[in-house]
Design a protein around this motif. Structure first.
Motif, PDB file in Angstrom:
ATOM      1  N   LYS A 278       0.830  -1.204   0.000  1.00  0.00           N
ATOM      2  CA  LYS A 278       0.000   0.000   0.000  1.00  0.00           C
ATOM      3  C   LYS A 278       0.867   1.257   0.000  1.00  0.00           C
ATOM      4  CE  LYS A 278      -3.901  -2.385   2.088  1.00  0.00           C
ATOM      5  NZ  LYS A 278      -4.790  -2.565   3.240  1.00  0.00           N
ATOM      6  N   TYR A 279       2.008   1.201   0.686  1.00  0.00           N
ATOM      7  CA  TYR A 279       2.941   2.326   0.637  1.00  0.00           C
ATOM      8  C   TYR A 279       3.466   2.524  -0.785  1.00  0.00           C
ATOM      9  CZ  TYR A 279       3.103   2.102   5.764  1.00  0.00           C
ATOM     10  OH  TYR A 279       2.779   2.108   7.102  1.00  0.00           O
ATOM     11  N   LEU A 280       3.730   1.419  -1.466  1.00  0.00           N
ATOM     12  CA  LEU A 280       4.228   1.490  -2.844  1.00  0.00           C
ATOM     13  C   LEU A 280       3.203   2.167  -3.747  1.00  0.00           C
ATOM     14  CD1 LEU A 280       6.150   0.730  -5.191  1.00  0.00           C
ATOM     15  CD2 LEU A 280       4.982  -1.479  -5.287  1.00  0.00           C
ATOM     16  N   VAL A 281       1.949   1.722  -3.666  1.00  0.00           N
ATOM     17  CA  VAL A 281       0.902   2.302  -4.509  1.00  0.00           C
ATOM     18  C   VAL A 281       0.647   3.756  -4.110  1.00  0.00           C
ATOM     19  CG1 VAL A 281      -1.544   2.141  -5.133  1.00  0.00           C
ATOM     20  CG2 VAL A 281      -0.152   0.080  -5.010  1.00  0.00           C
ATOM     21  N   GLY A 282       0.731   4.065  -2.815  1.00  0.00           N
ATOM     22  CA  GLY A 282       0.573   5.448  -2.370  1.00  0.00           C
ATOM     23  C   GLY A 282       1.663   6.349  -2.927  1.00  0.00           C
ATOM     24  N   GLY A 283       2.907   5.860  -2.941  1.00  0.00           N
ATOM     25  CA  GLY A 283       3.998   6.647  -3.524  1.00  0.00           C
ATOM     26  C   GLY A 283       3.795   6.877  -5.006  1.00  0.00           C
ATOM     27  N   ILE A 284       3.356   5.837  -5.722  1.00  0.00           N
ATOM     28  CA  ILE A 284       3.064   5.968  -7.151  1.00  0.00           C
ATOM     29  C   ILE A 284       1.943   6.979  -7.376  1.00  0.00           C
ATOM     30  CG2 ILE A 284       2.103   4.746  -9.151  1.00  0.00           C
ATOM     31  CD1 ILE A 284       4.937   3.966  -8.754  1.00  0.00           C
ATOM     32  N   SER A 285       0.956   6.969  -6.488  1.00  0.00           N
ATOM     33  CA  SER A 285      -0.168   7.910  -6.642  1.00  0.00           C
ATOM     34  C   SER A 285       0.306   9.359  -6.510  1.00  0.00           C
ATOM     35  CB  SER A 285      -1.256   7.614  -5.610  1.00  0.00           C
ATOM     36  OG  SER A 285      -0.890   8.043  -4.314  1.00  0.00           O
ATOM     37  N   LEU A 286       1.189   9.631  -5.543  1.00  0.00           N
ATOM     38  CA  LEU A 286       1.702  10.994  -5.380  1.00  0.00           C
ATOM     39  C   LEU A 286       2.525  11.423  -6.590  1.00  0.00           C
ATOM     40  CD1 LEU A 286       2.752  11.025  -1.605  1.00  0.00           C
ATOM     41  CD2 LEU A 286       0.889  12.308  -2.673  1.00  0.00           C
ATOM     42  N   LEU A 287       3.368  10.522  -7.091  1.00  0.00           N
ATOM     43  CA  LEU A 287       4.158  10.828  -8.285  1.00  0.00           C
ATOM     44  C   LEU A 287       3.261  11.127  -9.477  1.00  0.00           C
ATOM     45  CD1 LEU A 287       7.054   8.180  -8.186  1.00  0.00           C
ATOM     46  CD2 LEU A 287       7.286  10.665  -8.002  1.00  0.00           C
ATOM     47  N   SER A 288       2.215  10.319  -9.658  1.00  0.00           N
ATOM     48  CA  SER A 288       1.329  10.479 -10.806  1.00  0.00           C
ATOM     49  C   SER A 288       0.544  11.783 -10.723  1.00  0.00           C
ATOM     50  CB  SER A 288       0.367   9.291 -10.893  1.00  0.00           C
ATOM     51  OG  SER A 288       1.070   8.082 -11.051  1.00  0.00           O
ATOM     52  N   MET A 289       0.003  12.087  -9.554  1.00  0.00           N
ATOM     53  CA  MET A 289      -0.731  13.333  -9.380  1.00  0.00           C
ATOM     54  C   MET A 289       0.142  14.535  -9.706  1.00  0.00           C
ATOM     55  SD  MET A 289      -3.081  12.992  -5.965  1.00  0.00           S
ATOM     56  CE  MET A 289      -2.110  11.872  -4.971  1.00  0.00           C
ATOM     57  N   THR A 290       1.344  14.550  -9.145  1.00  0.00           N
ATOM     58  CA  THR A 290       2.224  15.715  -9.271  1.00  0.00           C
ATOM     59  C   THR A 290       2.757  15.861 -10.689  1.00  0.00           C
ATOM     60  OG1 THR A 290       2.870  15.388  -6.961  1.00  0.00           O
ATOM     61  CG2 THR A 290       4.235  16.857  -8.295  1.00  0.00           C
ATOM     62  N   TRP A 291       3.296  14.776 -11.239  1.00  0.00           N
ATOM     63  CA  TRP A 291       3.888  14.847 -12.576  1.00  0.00           C
ATOM     64  C   TRP A 291       2.823  15.140 -13.633  1.00  0.00           C
ATOM     65  CZ3 TRP A 291       8.507  15.615 -14.385  1.00  0.00           C
ATOM     66  CH2 TRP A 291       8.784  15.353 -15.739  1.00  0.00           C
ATOM     67  N   GLY A 292       1.680  14.481 -13.550  1.00  0.00           N
ATOM     68  CA  GLY A 292       0.614  14.713 -14.522  1.00  0.00           C
ATOM     69  C   GLY A 292       0.153  16.155 -14.524  1.00  0.00           C
ATOM     70  N   ASN A 293      -0.038  16.737 -13.341  1.00  0.00           N
ATOM     71  CA  ASN A 293      -0.493  18.122 -13.261  1.00  0.00           C
ATOM     72  C   ASN A 293       0.575  19.109 -13.725  1.00  0.00           C
ATOM     73  OD1 ASN A 293      -3.175  17.868 -12.339  1.00  0.00           O
ATOM     74  ND2 ASN A 293      -2.479  17.507 -10.252  1.00  0.00           N
ATOM     75  N   LEU A 294       1.825  18.872 -13.343  1.00  0.00           N
ATOM     76  CA  LEU A 294       2.895  19.800 -13.732  1.00  0.00           C
ATOM     77  C   LEU A 294       3.071  19.861 -15.241  1.00  0.00           C
ATOM     78  CD1 LEU A 294       5.663  19.095 -11.035  1.00  0.00           C
ATOM     79  CD2 LEU A 294       4.301  21.176 -11.303  1.00  0.00           C
ATOM     80  N   ILE A 295       3.055  18.716 -15.909  1.00  0.00           N
ATOM     81  CA  ILE A 295       3.240  18.702 -17.358  1.00  0.00           C
ATOM     82  C   ILE A 295       1.981  19.205 -18.069  1.00  0.00           C
ATOM     83  CG2 ILE A 295       3.885  17.291 -19.345  1.00  0.00           C
ATOM     84  CD1 ILE A 295       6.075  17.671 -17.259  1.00  0.00           C
ATOM     85  N   ALA A 296       0.802  18.959 -17.495  1.00  0.00           N
ATOM     86  CA  ALA A 296      -0.440  19.458 -18.103  1.00  0.00           C
ATOM     87  C   ALA A 296      -0.471  20.980 -18.134  1.00  0.00           C
ATOM     88  CB  ALA A 296      -1.644  18.924 -17.332  1.00  0.00           C
ATOM     89  N   LEU A 297       0.221  21.627 -17.200  1.00  0.00           N
ATOM     90  CA  LEU A 297       0.256  23.096 -17.174  1.00  0.00           C
ATOM     91  C   LEU A 297       0.803  23.677 -18.471  1.00  0.00           C
ATOM     92  CD1 LEU A 297       1.642  23.690 -13.554  1.00  0.00           C
ATOM     93  CD2 LEU A 297      -0.667  24.191 -14.353  1.00  0.00           C
ATOM     94  N   ARG A 298       1.659  22.934 -19.157  1.00  0.00           N
ATOM     95  CA  ARG A 298       2.357  23.458 -20.343  1.00  0.00           C
ATOM     96  C   ARG A 298       1.687  23.064 -21.648  1.00  0.00           C
ATOM     97  NH1 ARG A 298       7.905  20.657 -19.483  1.00  0.00           N
ATOM     98  NH2 ARG A 298       8.255  21.544 -21.556  1.00  0.00           N
ATOM     99  N   GLN A 299       0.592  22.319 -21.590  1.00  0.00           N
ATOM    100  CA  GLN A 299      -0.004  21.778 -22.808  1.00  0.00           C
ATOM    101  C   GLN A 299      -0.942  22.781 -23.476  1.00  0.00           C
ATOM    102  OE1 GLN A 299       1.188  18.847 -23.924  1.00  0.00           O
ATOM    103  NE2 GLN A 299       2.441  19.002 -22.065  1.00  0.00           N
ATOM    104  N   GLU A 300      -0.865  22.835 -24.808  1.00  0.00           N
ATOM    105  CA  GLU A 300      -1.769  23.653 -25.605  1.00  0.00           C
ATOM    106  C   GLU A 300      -2.816  22.803 -26.316  1.00  0.00           C
ATOM    107  OE1 GLU A 300      -1.789  27.022 -25.843  1.00  0.00           O
ATOM    108  OE2 GLU A 300      -0.265  27.053 -24.280  1.00  0.00           O
ATOM    109  N   ASN A 301      -2.431  21.586 -26.718  1.00  0.00           N
ATOM    110  CA  ASN A 301      -3.351  20.674 -27.379  1.00  0.00           C
ATOM    111  C   ASN A 301      -4.293  20.064 -26.334  1.00  0.00           C
ATOM    112  OD1 ASN A 301      -4.259  17.947 -28.348  1.00  0.00           O
ATOM    113  ND2 ASN A 301      -3.173  18.582 -30.197  1.00  0.00           N
TER     114      ASN A 301
END
Length: 480
Positions: A278-301
């Protein structure tokens, strides 16, 4: 013990039999139609198959009822029924949206209708299977169908590129899953979910096979769910696929991958050995939330923006699974699927078979298409979690459940999810700003009139009703 299926066993997979039978009938029917461009009979039969499967899905909840069938290889449970409903409804919505868009790109082949049904059949076996072999077969059925559907626009280099990327990385992830199943079998002596994870809780070296196998299995699921760091295929495949197919992947495909993760983690009991995963999946969830949102900030398409957004939303669902908020994670998955269906239907409408939708192209969209601008803004604000839309309640129910625990792990997950919700609000608001607050007209507002499509109107209208008022009667615990 009899290995011959009885009538209850057959009835337990009735929704899959209806879909696969209709798909096979469609493959034969296409050769009996003189005009190969005529798709109305195929469309009608496909719709009837989906409606019949949805009715039979309700029927099997009472006859034969919830339980395990085929010697515990198939399970009918409230979770599997709701996941199957997501797949079928996503298929119906795709059937209403896709034909016009695919015709515009000269890629509406007769095989599309059968492939759609086979993909849904595979998804249903994926999350209704109670044996890793059944689960893997379901995964391959739906993956192979999607590979072909994505690459059906054969004169588009982007479609072919996205199909190749998805195929290569999909095969790669399937290899991880198959190797994981082999190690899990070596550690437990079974592929049935009742006993396959018991090796994780043994002491010493005896659990190594099971731990390695479960880790490899999770890597394969993370690929399919597009979780960081196994997400790299997502933006290119979303952008290169035809928009209705992208919508089907983002709703049904995402629900299938996250549903499998939800099913597996329901079989991990409490205790120190289970907490590690569960710690492993929780860590993956934090990475996914953060990385997905940060890169989405720069998208035009817009399709790439929704691709990175899907990575962050998968992170929220993972957070619920890691923290034991299974009911709330399933509710979030239902709402997210509906939002995707509505958003990609509108994008399909605005593209009109020609345009590539960017933030600049929808500038002052409200000047020419006021109702479309309202619908687009409502759906993206729901993605952002703007109250009182359904996306807000889905996040609120999930975060409330996580906040009930006093553990440090839950507190870290909660803080990360709240911070990322605020971050995501910025790029979702861009859609409303571009549609209403820009003085210059974009490509869509300057372009020709777009004829309304009945199927798209139906899909968008129903998704808007659920976003605006559905949460009043549809909440975790009310129907789930």
């Amino acid at each position: 013990m009899s290995y011959i299926p009885n009538l209850n066993d057959v009835f337990s997979i009735l929704p899959m039999l209806v879909l696969s039978g209709t798909g096979i009938l469609l493959l034969f029917l296409q050769f009996l139609i003189p005009d190969k461009e005529e798709t109305i009979p195929l469309w009608t039969l496909c719709l009837l198959g989906l409606i019949g499967s949805l009715f039979s899905l309700w029927y099997v909840t009472t006859s034969p009822g919830y339980g395990k069938y085929f010697l515990s290889q198939v399970s009918i449970s409230p979770l599997s029924v709701w996941l199957n409903a997501i797949y079928i409804i996503s298929g119906i919505a795709t059937l209403f949206v896709a034909p016009r868009a695919l015709k515009a790109h000269k890629s509406l082949f007769p095989e599309f209708f059968a492939l759609l049904l086979f993909a849904i059949t595979g998804m249903m076996f994926l999350t209704s299977g109670y044996d890793l072999i059944v689960i893997f077969v379901g995964l391959e059925i739906f993956s192979l169908s999607l590979y072909i559907m994505i690459g059906m626009t054969r004169d588009s280099i982007y479609s072919l590129e996205s199909a190749m990327k998805y195929f290569l990385l999909g095969v790669f992830s399937s290899g991880f899953m198959l190797l994981g199943i082999a190690f899990l079998y070596g550690g437990s002596g079974t592929t049935n979910l009742d006993g396959v994870l018991r090796g994780l809780f043994l002491e010493g070296y005896e659990s190594n096979y099971s731990k390695l196998g479960f880790g490899l299995l999770l890597i394969g699921i993370f690929f399919k769910a597009a979780l960081v760091p196994f997400h790299s295929w997502t933006p290119d495949v979303y952008e290169g696929s035809q928009t209705p197919i992208t919508g089907f992947m983002a709703s049904a495909g995402k629900a299938a991958a996250m549903g499998l993760l939800l099913v597996l983690f329901q079989h991990i009991p409490a205790g120190q050995a289970g907490e590690v995963w569960k710690y492993l999946v929780g860590g993956i969830s934090l990475l996914s939330m953060t990385w997905g949102n940060l890169i989405a900030l720069r998208q035009e398409n817009l399709k790439r923006l929704l691709a990175y957004s899907s990575i962050s939303h998968a992170g929220y669902i993972c957070a619920g699974i890691a923290c034991g908020a299974n009911l709330e994670a399933l509710y979030y998955l239902v709402i997210y699927a509906v939002m995707n269906l509505g958003a990609f239907a509108i994008i399909t409408h605005l593209e009109n078979g020609k345009a590539i939708l960017t933030l600049d192209s929808i500038s002052h969209l409200s000047a020419k298409f006021p109702l479309t601008a309202v619908a687009l803004s409502v759906l993206f604000l729901s993605f952002a979690g703007f109250p009182p839309l359904a996306g807000f309640w889905a996040k609120l129910f999930l975060l409330q459940k996580i906040a009930e625990s006093d553990s440090l792990f839950h507190r870290v997950i909660l803080f990360g999810a709240v911070a990322n919700s605020a971050l995501g609000f910025y790029y979702y608001m861009k859609i409303t700003i571009q549609s209403y607050m820009k003085s210059e007209l974009g490509e869509i507002a300057l372009g020709e009139e777009i004829n309304p499509n009945f199927g798209i109107v139906i899909v968008v209208s129903l998704s808007l009703v659920l976003m605006i008022a559905g949460w009043l009667v549809f909440q975790p615990g009310a129907f789930l």
